[in-house]
Motif scaffolding. Structure first.
Motif, PDB file in Angstrom:
ATOM      1  N   THR A   2      42.052  32.175  -0.071  1.00 43.77           N
ATOM      2  CA  THR A   2      41.043  32.052  -1.175  1.00 43.77           C
ATOM      3  C   THR A   2      39.368  32.063  -1.474  1.00 43.77           C
ATOM      4  OG1 THR A   2      40.856  29.982  -1.357  1.00 43.77           O
ATOM      5  CG2 THR A   2      42.735  30.744  -1.940  1.00 43.77           C
ATOM      6  N   ARG A  24      44.618  44.975   1.745  1.00 43.37           N
ATOM      7  CA  ARG A  24      45.688  43.950   2.294  1.00 43.37           C
ATOM      8  C   ARG A  24      45.052  43.283   1.666  1.00 43.37           C
ATOM      9  NH1 ARG A  24      50.514  46.578   3.438  1.00 43.37           N
ATOM     10  NH2 ARG A  24      51.004  48.645   3.901  1.00 43.37           N
ATOM     11  N   ARG A  25      43.863  42.971   2.863  1.00 42.08           N
ATOM     12  CA  ARG A  25      42.450  42.009   2.925  1.00 42.08           C
ATOM     13  C   ARG A  25      42.907  40.665   1.419  1.00 42.08           C
ATOM     14  NH1 ARG A  25      40.561  39.465   7.023  1.00 42.08           N
ATOM     15  NH2 ARG A  25      39.556  37.349   6.702  1.00 42.08           N
ATOM     16  N   GLU A  28      45.544  39.392   0.343  1.00 38.51           N
ATOM     17  CA  GLU A  28      45.223  38.298   1.256  1.00 38.51           C
ATOM     18  C   GLU A  28      44.777  36.607   0.625  1.00 38.51           C
ATOM     19  OE1 GLU A  28      45.887  39.080   4.767  1.00 38.51           O
ATOM     20  OE2 GLU A  28      47.527  39.648   5.154  1.00 38.51           O
ATOM     21  N   GLU A  29      43.940  37.506   0.332  1.00 41.57           N
ATOM     22  CA  GLU A  29      42.440  36.478  -0.183  1.00 41.57           C
ATOM     23  C   GLU A  29      41.877  35.875  -1.499  1.00 41.57           C
ATOM     24  OE1 GLU A  29      41.083  34.726   2.052  1.00 41.57           O
ATOM     25  OE2 GLU A  29      40.941  35.872   4.472  1.00 41.57           O
ATOM     26  N   LEU A  50      52.696  45.578  -1.678  1.00 38.21           N
ATOM     27  CA  LEU A  50      51.812  44.156  -3.485  1.00 38.21           C
ATOM     28  C   LEU A  50      51.744  43.463  -3.255  1.00 38.21           C
ATOM     29  CD1 LEU A  50      48.917  46.340  -1.388  1.00 38.21           C
ATOM     30  CD2 LEU A  50      48.877  44.535  -0.127  1.00 38.21           C
ATOM     31  N   GLU A 213      40.438  46.180  11.118  1.00 38.29           N
ATOM     32  CA  GLU A 213      40.182  45.372  10.223  1.00 38.29           C
ATOM     33  C   GLU A 213      39.438  44.281  10.446  1.00 38.29           C
ATOM     34  OE1 GLU A 213      44.179  46.636   9.893  1.00 38.29           O
ATOM     35  OE2 GLU A 213      43.403  46.363  11.513  1.00 38.29           O
TER      36      GLU A 213
END
Length: 244
Positions: A2, A24-25, A28-29, A50, A213
């Motif tokens: 988060t 994408r990251r 996710e966060e 997504l 990444e």
């Protein structure tokens, strides 16, 4: 995870390569991400995968009206913008002897003018959000020399970053640039100079190309509140190349 919980982000060039990794990251966060690209098919497919915290908008980053439309769409769907990642860009390996004025203007418009337009377009929205973080993707060739056109624009991104940071710091808006070295993306692995780049990678102090990444980790840090006192600075991810 988060680190970007409830932040609203815009990422350009987000349908492939480093941009895709960033998008994408970010999702996710915990971020709500609007990502843009000229590749409609790849972008739409990725947004569907997504889910509800992402939105794809087809967008030419050199179009000022298009930028305004992206910001308006972002605010309408997710709210004021907290984060901008100016990631879209192209490379060109022509020498100064072979590069036409048309070639030169194309790379300047995509790599340099788009960054100016992106920053200018999101600032009113970031003021509504009472702060924000702009991350401009430059290159190690914004630190040291390289191809004509590409190097010029990446130095310009570094300079614009510093100038903008000085002008908007009092608004709680931070502006930083990221300077990747040789990254294993489609731009590198599918271009005309693939073998030349693979050979060059052997001279990198870390003896390899970076993965997207690894750049995303730096972009995430700068986009998050963890970098709250970093602005007007360049962050280099090049495996040691510029240390040589």
């Amino acid at each position: 995870m988060t680190r970007l919980l409830d932040k609203v982000a815009i990422v350009t060039g987000g349908a492939s390569g480093m941009g895709e990794a960033h998008v994408r990251r970010f999702v996710e966060e915990g971020a709500k991400v609007v990502f843009t690209d000229i590749n409609q098919d790849a972008g739409s497919k990725m947004a569907e995968e997504l889910g509800e915290n992402s939105l794809f908008v087809k967008h030419d980053v050199t179009d000022e009206a298009g930028w305004q439309a992206v910001v308006e769409k972002t605010e309408a769907v997710f709210g004021p913008v907290n984060i901008l990642v100016n990631n879209a860009g192209i490379s060109m390996s022509k020498s100064i002897f072979d590069m036409s004025l048309e070639d030169y203007k194309k790379i300047v418009n995509i790599n340099q003018v788009s960054v100016f337009l992106g920053m200018k377009s999101v600032l009113p929205s970031m003021q509504k959000a009472e702060g924000g973080s702009i991350v401009n993707i430059s290159s190690m060739n914004g630190i040291v020399g390289g191809a004509v056109g590409y190097t010029d624009t990446k130095f310009a991104v570094r300079g614009m970053t510093k100038a903008a940071a000085l002008q908007v710091g009092h608004l709680g808006i931070r502006v930083n640039s990221v300077h990747p070295g040789v990254i294993e993306t489609p731009m590198v692995t599918q271009g005309d100079a693939v073998e030349q780049i693979k050979e060059f990678a052997k001279s990198i102090p870390m003896r390899r190309m970076a993965q997207s990444e690894e750049v995303t980790n730096m972009v995430l840090f700068l986009a998050s509140d963890e970098s709250s006192y970093s602005t007007g600075s360049e962050f280099v991810i090049d495996g040691g190349l510029t240390a040589m």
